[in-house]
Design an enzyme around this catalytic site. Structure first.
Site, PDB file in Angstrom:
ATOM      1  N   GLY A   1       3.461   6.381   2.641  1.00  0.00           N
ATOM      2  CA  GLY A   1       3.641   6.539   1.196  1.00  0.00           C
ATOM      3  C   GLY A   1       3.861   7.993   0.812  1.00  0.00           C
TER       4      GLY A   1
ATOM      5  N   ASN B   1       0.845  -1.202   0.000  1.00  0.00           N
ATOM      6  CA  ASN B   1       0.000   0.000   0.000  1.00  0.00           C
ATOM      7  C   ASN B   1       0.880   1.252   0.000  1.00  0.00           C
ATOM      8  OD1 ASN B   1      -2.126  -1.807   0.340  1.00  0.00           O
ATOM      9  ND2 ASN B   1      -2.209  -1.535   2.572  1.00  0.00           N
TER      10      ASN B   1
ATOM     11  N   GLY C   1      -2.248   4.499   7.896  1.00  0.00           N
ATOM     12  CA  GLY C   1      -0.826   4.608   8.254  1.00  0.00           C
ATOM     13  C   GLY C   1       0.077   4.305   7.066  1.00  0.00           C
ATOM     14  N   ASP C   2      -0.341   3.342   6.247  1.00  0.00           N
ATOM     15  CA  ASP C   2       0.457   3.002   5.061  1.00  0.00           C
ATOM     16  C   ASP C   2       0.463   4.175   4.084  1.00  0.00           C
ATOM     17  OD1 ASP C   2       0.354   0.535   6.285  1.00  0.00           O
ATOM     18  OD2 ASP C   2      -1.207  -0.229   4.954  1.00  0.00           O
ATOM     19  N   ALA C   3      -0.701   4.820   3.962  1.00  0.00           N
ATOM     20  CA  ALA C   3      -0.797   5.971   3.057  1.00  0.00           C
ATOM     21  C   ALA C   3       0.073   7.112   3.574  1.00  0.00           C
ATOM     22  CB  ALA C   3      -2.254   6.428   2.943  1.00  0.00           C
TER      23      ALA C   3
END
Ligand code: 26A
Length: 346
Positions: free
Chosen positions: A305, A67, A300-302
């Site tokens: 990123g 992600n 959190g992944d975004a």
């Protein structure tokens, strides 16, 4: 075909397909899940995927660092990101590959012939999500796969590394090999703690890779779990961020930056220095109305990123945090760890 010049950002972790549906207290209770957590599935959890499908689950490409890879590529010029991990030879694996291709992320999957592609059951209740992961093929990534000449040449060509801490349950030697390459050539190495169970139950593995990290990401529950498992005796997020920033480092040419996200509360950033003076900054999140939130799976992944896109793009630390918060606010308005299409610009 891999681009001859390589990809600036290389990400490693567990490629998973998310099986995501709305649940309720009874479903959480049936599998003894907390409403906001991530765990590895044991035998007693294996029924959850069928239960979720019976609730009209959506199949959504997931895997935390995958992600993040898609998120970073969303904000960077074409051909900026390569992602590696292990999938099975099946339909789910094909979906993951296609989604990455559409997002412009180059994948170098190892394809395992004996195990299916990993999956993550995601139970949404309100603004919480509980995740239960069966790694399957994702657990079959080995150091020799990373060391294959065509893969290792991409490692050497990369200028930045992002590893999901979830990979600490899979292949620590691969993480260390990336960390060594990064430290030896003064290239930034970024790692997320991923979930409370990592500092709790994979403490030794985590501590073996933390010295390589130049940027260490976690949320507040992971920060607290780290503090508790290391008997730091504090539940103060700023204190924990400072202590994370100060931990020993392999590459002494860069200070460590510890970044703690806290949902809608400000993001705490602690920046270490060789003299031991720690600078702390706080950043407000990009507010959106509660009604605009679709689900927080992958927020959190975004964030990571968007942040990586900033660092890879040569932006300042402050701007990179803001890019992370922008992308997180976009992602939680989508279903699962996804980003708006048509593309929006920062
Ligand atoms: C090893 N484990 C437990 C995991 C994961 C994981 N990604 C890699 N390894 N457990 C959950 N996830 C992913 O986290 C994303 C949300 O942050 C899910 O696939 C989901 O997309």
């Amino acid at each position: 075909m891999a681009a001859a010049q390589g990809y600036p950002l290389l990400c490693l972790e567990n490629p998973l397909l998310d099986i995501q549906a709305r649940g309720d207290a009874a479903l959480l209770e049936k599998y003894r899940l907390k409403e906001n957590d991530a765990i590895l599935a044991e035998d007693q959890h294996m029924g959850i995927y069928e239960d979720l499908l019976a609730r009209d689950a959506k199949l959504i490409p997931g895997g935390a660092a995958q992600n993040t890879a898609r998120g970073a590529q969303y904000m960077l010029p074409e051909q900026s990101v390569v992602y590696i991990g292990c999938i099975g030879k099946d339909k789910f694996g094909d979906i993951l590959k296609k989604t990455c291709e559409e997002a412009g992320v180059h994948t170098e999957y190892r394809v395992d012939e004996s195990q299916p592609t990993g999956k993550c059951g995601v139970v949404i209740t309100g603004h919480n999500r509980s995740m239960c992961t069966h790694l399957a093929a994702a657990n079959e990534y080995k150091i020799e796969h990373l060391k294959q000449p065509e893969i290792w040449s991409l490692v050497e060509k990369a200028k930045f590394y992002y590893v999901g801490g979830y990979h600490l349950t899979v292949c620590v030697p691969a993480i260390i090999a990336l960390g060594e390459e990064a430290a030896a050539k003064n290239k930034p190495f970024m790692l997320s703690l991923s979930a409370p169970f990592i500092p709790q139950f994979f403490k030794e593995q985590l501590d073996s890779v933390l010295p390589y990290t130049d940027y260490t990401f976690c949320n507040e529950t992971e920060a607290l779990a780290y503090s508790e498992s290391h008997q730091w005796g504090t539940e103060d997020i700023v204190e924990i961020a400072k202590k994370l920033a100060q931990l020993p480092k392999q590459n002494t040419q860069r200070p460590r930056v510890a970044i703690v996200t806290q949902g809608t509360e400000p993001t705490v950033v602690a920046i270490g220095s060789p003299a031991g003076v720690i600078e702390v900054k706080e950043f407000k999140v990009h507010e959106i109305s509660k009604d605009a939130i679709n689900d927080t799976n992958g927020a959190g992944d975004a964030f990571a990123g968007g942040f990586c896109a900033g660092i890879v793009g040569g932006k300042s630390l402050d701007d990179s945090v803001d890019m992370g918060q922008w992308l997180a606010s976009k992602s939680i308005q989508e279903l699962g760890p996804s980003f708006p299409f048509p593309k929006q610009t920062y």
